[in-house]
Write an enzyme that holds these catalytic residues in place. Structure first.
Site, PDB file in Angstrom:
ATOM      1  N   LYS A  89       0.814  -1.211   0.000  1.00  0.00           N
ATOM      2  CA  LYS A  89       0.000   0.000   0.000  1.00  0.00           C
ATOM      3  C   LYS A  89       0.848   1.262   0.000  1.00  0.00           C
ATOM      4  O   LYS A  89       0.346   2.346  -0.290  1.00  0.00           O
ATOM      5  CB  LYS A  89      -0.966   0.017   1.190  1.00  0.00           C
ATOM      6  CG  LYS A  89      -0.340   0.265   2.547  1.00  0.00           C
ATOM      7  CD  LYS A  89      -1.422   0.414   3.607  1.00  0.00           C
ATOM      8  CE  LYS A  89      -0.819   0.751   4.967  1.00  0.00           C
ATOM      9  NZ  LYS A  89      -1.857   0.958   5.997  1.00  0.00           N
ATOM     10  N   ASP A  90       2.162   1.128   0.303  1.00  0.00           N
ATOM     11  CA  ASP A  90       3.063   2.286   0.309  1.00  0.00           C
ATOM     12  C   ASP A  90       3.696   2.550  -1.048  1.00  0.00           C
ATOM     13  O   ASP A  90       4.424   3.526  -1.216  1.00  0.00           O
ATOM     14  CB  ASP A  90       4.192   2.082   1.336  1.00  0.00           C
ATOM     15  CG  ASP A  90       3.702   2.133   2.767  1.00  0.00           C
ATOM     16  OD1 ASP A  90       2.632   2.728   3.008  1.00  0.00           O
ATOM     17  OD2 ASP A  90       4.388   1.577   3.647  1.00  0.00           O
ATOM     18  N   ARG A 137      -7.805   8.742   4.225  1.00  0.00           N
ATOM     19  CA  ARG A 137      -8.869   7.743   4.036  1.00  0.00           C
ATOM     20  C   ARG A 137      -9.512   7.409   5.366  1.00  0.00           C
ATOM     21  O   ARG A 137     -10.752   7.437   5.513  1.00  0.00           O
ATOM     22  CB  ARG A 137      -8.302   6.462   3.398  1.00  0.00           C
ATOM     23  CG  ARG A 137      -9.316   5.303   3.368  1.00  0.00           C
ATOM     24  CD  ARG A 137      -8.654   3.998   2.934  1.00  0.00           C
ATOM     25  NE  ARG A 137      -7.552   3.609   3.797  1.00  0.00           N
ATOM     26  CZ  ARG A 137      -7.693   2.892   4.919  1.00  0.00           C
ATOM     27  NH1 ARG A 137      -8.893   2.507   5.315  1.00  0.00           N
ATOM     28  NH2 ARG A 137      -6.640   2.564   5.635  1.00  0.00           N
ATOM     29  N   ARG A 138      -8.690   7.066   6.344  1.00  0.00           N
ATOM     30  CA  ARG A 138      -9.248   6.714   7.656  1.00  0.00           C
ATOM     31  C   ARG A 138     -10.001   7.888   8.267  1.00  0.00           C
ATOM     32  O   ARG A 138     -11.073   7.713   8.855  1.00  0.00           O
ATOM     33  CB  ARG A 138      -8.125   6.237   8.582  1.00  0.00           C
ATOM     34  CG  ARG A 138      -7.592   4.860   8.206  1.00  0.00           C
ATOM     35  CD  ARG A 138      -6.372   4.482   9.015  1.00  0.00           C
ATOM     36  NE  ARG A 138      -5.974   3.099   8.730  1.00  0.00           N
ATOM     37  CZ  ARG A 138      -4.727   2.646   8.822  1.00  0.00           C
ATOM     38  NH1 ARG A 138      -3.747   3.466   9.178  1.00  0.00           N
ATOM     39  NH2 ARG A 138      -4.457   1.387   8.562  1.00  0.00           N
ATOM     40  N   ARG A 155       1.092  10.406  13.199  1.00  0.00           N
ATOM     41  CA  ARG A 155       2.050   9.638  12.394  1.00  0.00           C
ATOM     42  C   ARG A 155       3.004   8.872  13.282  1.00  0.00           C
ATOM     43  O   ARG A 155       3.057   9.049  14.484  1.00  0.00           O
ATOM     44  CB  ARG A 155       2.825  10.586  11.465  1.00  0.00           C
ATOM     45  CG  ARG A 155       2.010  11.020  10.249  1.00  0.00           C
ATOM     46  CD  ARG A 155       2.901  11.639   9.202  1.00  0.00           C
ATOM     47  NE  ARG A 155       3.844  10.673   8.633  1.00  0.00           N
ATOM     48  CZ  ARG A 155       4.953  10.995   8.011  1.00  0.00           C
ATOM     49  NH1 ARG A 155       5.292  12.268   7.872  1.00  0.00           N
ATOM     50  NH2 ARG A 155       5.733  10.073   7.508  1.00  0.00           N
ATOM     51  N   ARG A 161       2.618   5.004  17.511  1.00  0.00           N
ATOM     52  CA  ARG A 161       1.209   5.389  17.567  1.00  0.00           C
ATOM     53  C   ARG A 161       0.507   4.783  18.784  1.00  0.00           C
ATOM     54  O   ARG A 161      -0.321   5.438  19.421  1.00  0.00           O
ATOM     55  CB  ARG A 161       0.512   4.998  16.255  1.00  0.00           C
ATOM     56  CG  ARG A 161       0.830   5.985  15.132  1.00  0.00           C
ATOM     57  CD  ARG A 161       0.095   5.653  13.856  1.00  0.00           C
ATOM     58  NE  ARG A 161       0.857   4.717  13.036  1.00  0.00           N
ATOM     59  CZ  ARG A 161       0.434   4.219  11.893  1.00  0.00           C
ATOM     60  NH1 ARG A 161      -0.771   4.524  11.437  1.00  0.00           N
ATOM     61  NH2 ARG A 161       1.179   3.388  11.195  1.00  0.00           N
ATOM     62  N   CYS A 248      -1.519  10.078  -2.183  1.00  0.00           N
ATOM     63  CA  CYS A 248      -2.139  10.065  -0.862  1.00  0.00           C
ATOM     64  C   CYS A 248      -3.077  11.249  -0.677  1.00  0.00           C
ATOM     65  O   CYS A 248      -3.472  11.572   0.432  1.00  0.00           O
ATOM     66  CB  CYS A 248      -1.058  10.096   0.224  1.00  0.00           C
ATOM     67  SG  CYS A 248      -0.148   8.554   0.359  1.00  0.00           S
TER      68      CYS A 248
END
Length: 315
Positions: A89-90, A137-138, A155, A161, A248
């Protein structure tokens, strides 16, 4: 005495999750080719995305997906490493010239998880609670479900986190189940999120392995590790993302369901505040994965229309 030449050199980010993924690839390669794991070198590489973690800025503000791969791509192209291991996904939807990513390991759980040390689920958060995430997105998905919540920047790697959550920077956060599982921290999950309501990021939960396009030895070494069903799902999701934007800056979710050789790809795009969203799905043979992804991307663009899409250019 000169050190022996490694059987293969794996380039990776230096985060705990990235290193865990590289160690998994090392183990699979050693088993596949009958060599000792000690003969395979893991080369941690500092990336711009990692160095920017302390800033708390979102990826959309500082350059997007390529921040986590640029230096690794450079090392691959200049021969400093032979292969590269990425969280798929990165990876930007268009790879740099000379690099191929033909292999995806079997996908882990693609879902997101809700994590809080004070409540048992998102519905239990008090009004105006703080939700920590730097993923647009989140954030959009959370605001769609709970428009009262306050999004706070969040981040850092998984441990960072979780520590921010423990320190009270936010009341809750959302993390990928795959990353938590790979780090042995699945027990930290408070509640699993319904992937129909909180669609994962395209390619979430899949490890991709890249090599130089013109390096037949490296390509031959990694090809046996490819998982066909995962490869098809990721090809479809990345094709959809490529049509929609690929950076992004765009809140995009994707969910692939496989039933034998038939693939159903679901996708959604959202406004940054979650108030508007458009979702659709396509189904067809897995062998047509990229075409299905492209078709769904085009359908979503048509559904959203030019007025909705114009907001992306403004951010």
């Amino acid at each position: 005495m000169q050190s022996p030449i490694p059987f293969v050199r794996i380039g990776t980010r230096g985060s705990p999750l990235a290193l865990a993924q590289a160690r998994l690839v090392r183990s699979l390669l050693a088993r596949q080719h009958g060599v000792a794991e000690t003969e395979i070198e893991i080369v941690p590489i500092s990336t711009g995305g990692d160095r920017s973690q302390h800033s708390n800025a979102s990826l959309s503000e500082i350059g997007g997906k390529g921040l986590f791969t640029k230096e690794i791509d450079t090392a691959l192209l200049d021969g400093s490493v032979d292969i590269a291991v990425h969280s798929s996904k990165d990876v930007a939807t268009i790879l740099p010239a000379g690099i191929a990513m033909p292999v995806y390991l079997e996908r882990e759980d693609a879902r997101d998880a809700f994590i809080s040390y004070s409540v048992q689920g998102m519905d239990y958060l008090p009004e105006y609670a703080r939700f920590g995430t730097s993923s647009i997105r989140r954030a959009a998905q959370v605001l769609r479900a709970r428009p009262d919540l306050k999004i706070v920047p969040f981040r850092g790697n998984v441990d960072t986190r979780l520590q921010k959550l423990a320190d009270g920077v936010a009341d809750a956060t959302m993390l990928a189940v795959a990353g938590l599982n790979r780090l042995g921290q699945g027990h930290k999950i408070t509640a699993m999120l319904d992937p129909e309501l909180f669609m994962p990021a395209p390619a979430q939960g899949a490890i991709g392995i890249a090599a130089r396009a013109g390096d037949p030895r490296a390509l031959a070494l990694i090809t046996p590790l490819d998982h066909g069903e995962t490869h098809g799902a990721i090809a479809a999701e990345r094709a959809m993302l490529r049509v929609l934007d690929g950076s992004c800056r765009t809140p995009v979710g994707a969910l692939t369901v496989l039933n034998g050789s038939t693939m159903t790809l679901k996708g959604e795009i959202l406004s940054l505040d979650g108030r508007e969203f458009f979702a659709d799905a396509v189904s067809g043979p897995m062998q047509d994965a990229e075409a299905l992804g492209d078709a769904l991307g085009q359908q979503l663009l048509k559904l959203a229309g030019t007025r909705f899409l114009a907001q992306w250019a403004e951010h």
